[in-house]
Structures are given as C-alpha cells and as structure tokens.
Scaffold this motif. Structure first.
Motif, mmCIF file in Angstrom:
data_model
loop_
_atom_site.group_PDB
_atom_site.id
_atom_site.type_symbol
_atom_site.label_atom_id
_atom_site.label_comp_id
_atom_site.label_asym_id
_atom_site.label_seq_id
_atom_site.Cartn_x
_atom_site.Cartn_y
_atom_site.Cartn_z
ATOM 1 N N MET A 167 1.500 -1.674 0.390
ATOM 2 C CA MET A 167 -0.002 -0.645 0.354
ATOM 3 C C MET A 167 0.875 1.100 0.287
ATOM 4 S SD MET A 167 -2.893 -0.547 2.608
ATOM 5 C CE MET A 167 -4.719 -0.486 1.636
ATOM 6 N N ILE A 168 2.243 1.398 0.967
ATOM 7 C CA ILE A 168 2.360 2.370 0.974
ATOM 8 C C ILE A 168 3.435 2.634 -0.819
ATOM 9 C CG2 ILE A 168 2.662 2.888 3.675
ATOM 10 C CD1 ILE A 168 5.995 1.338 3.129
ATOM 11 N N TYR A 169 4.031 1.785 -1.414
ATOM 12 C CA TYR A 169 4.483 1.761 -2.639
ATOM 13 C C TYR A 169 3.247 2.183 -4.025
ATOM 14 C CZ TYR A 169 8.404 0.328 0.367
ATOM 15 O OH TYR A 169 9.073 -0.156 1.787
ATOM 16 N N SER A 170 1.844 2.433 -3.401
ATOM 17 C CA SER A 170 0.736 1.789 -5.001
ATOM 18 C C SER A 170 0.863 3.648 -4.813
ATOM 19 C CB SER A 170 0.298 1.280 -3.601
ATOM 20 O OG SER A 170 -1.255 1.198 -5.221
ATOM 21 N N GLN A 171 1.051 3.610 -6.649
ATOM 22 C CA GLN A 171 0.221 4.727 -6.972
ATOM 23 C C GLN A 171 -0.939 4.723 -6.858
ATOM 24 O OE1 GLN A 171 3.036 7.333 -7.912
ATOM 25 N NE2 GLN A 171 0.748 8.224 -7.710
ATOM 26 N N PRO A 172 -2.426 4.556 -6.927
ATOM 27 C CA PRO A 172 -3.304 3.991 -6.480
ATOM 28 C C PRO A 172 -3.955 4.271 -5.367
ATOM 29 C CG PRO A 172 -2.482 2.217 -8.015
ATOM 30 C CD PRO A 172 -1.571 2.821 -8.407
ATOM 31 N N VAL A 173 -3.271 3.938 -4.728
ATOM 32 C CA VAL A 173 -3.154 4.507 -3.496
ATOM 33 C C VAL A 173 -2.580 6.131 -2.819
ATOM 34 C CG1 VAL A 173 -2.951 3.994 -0.859
ATOM 35 C CG2 VAL A 173 -3.213 1.941 -2.248
ATOM 36 N N ALA A 174 -1.849 6.522 -3.930
ATOM 37 C CA ALA A 174 -1.176 8.060 -3.363
ATOM 38 C C ALA A 174 -2.289 8.333 -3.906
ATOM 39 C CB ALA A 174 -0.050 7.894 -3.355
ATOM 40 N N ASP A 175 -2.696 8.188 -5.173
ATOM 41 C CA ASP A 175 -3.825 9.018 -5.717
ATOM 42 C C ASP A 175 -4.652 9.350 -5.025
ATOM 43 O OD1 ASP A 175 -1.446 9.543 -7.782
ATOM 44 O OD2 ASP A 175 -2.494 7.656 -9.533
ATOM 45 N N GLN A 176 -5.298 8.419 -5.091
ATOM 46 C CA GLN A 176 -7.198 8.591 -4.319
ATOM 47 C C GLN A 176 -6.956 9.136 -2.751
ATOM 48 O OE1 GLN A 176 -9.785 7.255 -3.936
ATOM 49 N NE2 GLN A 176 -9.133 6.149 -6.299
ATOM 50 N N VAL A 177 -5.308 8.772 -1.708
ATOM 51 C CA VAL A 177 -5.282 9.725 -0.921
ATOM 52 C C VAL A 177 -4.852 10.695 -1.324
ATOM 53 C CG1 VAL A 177 -3.666 10.069 1.040
ATOM 54 C CG2 VAL A 177 -3.972 7.933 0.211
ATOM 55 N N ALA A 178 -4.138 11.569 -2.097
ATOM 56 C CA ALA A 178 -4.992 13.368 -2.892
ATOM 57 C C ALA A 178 -5.942 14.145 -3.593
ATOM 58 C CB ALA A 178 -3.008 12.518 -3.768
ATOM 59 N N HIS A 179 -6.331 12.496 -3.831
ATOM 60 C CA HIS A 179 -7.998 12.977 -4.221
ATOM 61 C C HIS A 179 -9.396 13.420 -3.146
ATOM 62 C CE1 HIS A 179 -12.030 12.363 -5.534
ATOM 63 N NE2 HIS A 179 -11.889 13.202 -6.991
ATOM 64 N N PHE A 180 -8.937 12.479 -2.636
ATOM 65 C CA PHE A 180 -9.251 12.669 -0.694
ATOM 66 C C PHE A 180 -9.460 13.475 -0.226
ATOM 67 C CE2 PHE A 180 -10.706 12.456 3.918
ATOM 68 C CZ PHE A 180 -11.954 11.769 3.334
ATOM 69 N N LEU A 181 -7.610 14.098 0.287
ATOM 70 C CA LEU A 181 -7.409 15.186 0.857
ATOM 71 C C LEU A 181 -8.315 16.717 0.279
ATOM 72 C CD1 LEU A 181 -3.362 14.007 1.487
ATOM 73 C CD2 LEU A 181 -6.060 14.628 2.729
ATOM 74 N N ARG A 182 -8.249 16.462 -0.896
ATOM 75 C CA ARG A 182 -8.595 17.927 -1.923
ATOM 76 C C ARG A 182 -10.346 17.439 -1.704
ATOM 77 N NH1 ARG A 182 -5.348 15.860 -6.042
ATOM 78 N NH2 ARG A 182 -6.590 15.149 -6.708
ATOM 79 N N GLU A 183 -10.720 16.780 -2.115
ATOM 80 C CA GLU A 183 -12.047 16.686 -2.222
ATOM 81 C C GLU A 183 -12.833 16.417 -1.088
ATOM 82 O OE1 GLU A 183 -13.362 17.536 -5.145
ATOM 83 O OE2 GLU A 183 -11.289 17.953 -6.095
ATOM 84 N N GLY A 184 -12.539 15.335 -0.172
ATOM 85 C CA GLY A 184 -13.160 14.716 0.978
ATOM 86 C C GLY A 184 -14.186 13.951 0.858
ATOM 87 N N ARG A 185 -13.492 13.097 -0.190
ATOM 88 C CA ARG A 185 -13.917 12.042 -0.684
ATOM 89 C C ARG A 185 -13.009 10.821 -1.711
ATOM 90 N NH1 ARG A 185 -15.678 12.810 -5.903
ATOM 91 N NH2 ARG A 185 -16.523 14.769 -6.264
ATOM 92 N N PHE A 186 -13.153 10.129 -1.624
ATOM 93 C CA PHE A 186 -12.154 9.139 -2.865
ATOM 94 C C PHE A 186 -12.804 9.468 -3.969
ATOM 95 C CE2 PHE A 186 -11.487 6.611 1.356
ATOM 96 C CZ PHE A 186 -10.102 6.736 1.072
ATOM 97 N N LYS A 187 -12.233 8.364 -5.182
ATOM 98 C CA LYS A 187 -12.287 9.403 -6.794
ATOM 99 C C LYS A 187 -13.137 7.999 -7.013
ATOM 100 C CE LYS A 187 -11.174 10.185 -10.756
ATOM 101 N NZ LYS A 187 -9.761 10.380 -11.945
ATOM 102 N N ARG A 188 -14.249 8.319 -7.537
ATOM 103 C CA ARG A 188 -15.084 6.771 -7.552
ATOM 104 C C ARG A 188 -15.158 7.025 -9.258
ATOM 105 N NH1 ARG A 188 -14.858 4.359 -3.118
ATOM 106 N NH2 ARG A 188 -16.014 5.694 -1.393
ATOM 107 N N PRO A 189 -14.928 5.572 -9.769
ATOM 108 C CA PRO A 189 -15.293 5.286 -11.334
ATOM 109 C C PRO A 189 -16.873 5.889 -12.113
ATOM 110 C CG PRO A 189 -14.790 3.011 -9.467
ATOM 111 C CD PRO A 189 -15.202 4.465 -9.223
#
Length: 70
Positions: A48-70
């Motif tokens: 998890m700590i090396y995963s780009q998709p995890v990092a992208d989701q955390v960044a999205h959550f910090l910006r938007e207050g929710r995870f990015k959904r498809p």
C-alpha cells in the motif's frame, strides 16, 4: 476516511481469512465509526505505501473530502 486492500493471489492468507483481506488485515476491520468514506483497492497490505493508485486516492481525498469513484 479509511482505505482497505483486497489482494487476491495469496494462497496462505486465504486459509487464514474467510473474508476479503489484504493478507494482513480484513476489509471488515478497516471500518471505523464516523468515517466519511471507505475504499477497497486491489493491493496487498505491505504494498500500500508503494502503490501509485493508493497515493492518488489519498491525494484526491485530501482535496475533495471523498475518494474518487469510477
């Protein structure tokens, strides 16, 4: 906010867990009272700590207050 992994190719952890898990933690154990969002990604616990998709989701959550959904 919580994120969980559910990584499929793992013969030994499948014997230890009967429910979705990341090889170390069950998805059910990642739910917490009052969480604003929850996400399950196809990632092993230790990756998890090396995963780009995890990092992208955390960044999205910090910006938007929710995870990015498809």
């Amino acid at each position: 906010m919580t994120a969980a992994g559910d990584f499929k190719p793992r013969p030994l952890p499948n014997r230890l867990f009967r429910a979705p898990n990341d090889g170390k933690v069950s998805v059910a154990a990642t739910h917490v009272a009052g969480q604003s969002d929850h996400l399950i990604l196809p990632v092993a616990h230790t990756a998890m700590i090396y995963s780009q998709p995890v990092a992208d989701q955390v960044a999205h959550f910090l910006r938007e207050g929710r995870f990015k959904r498809p």
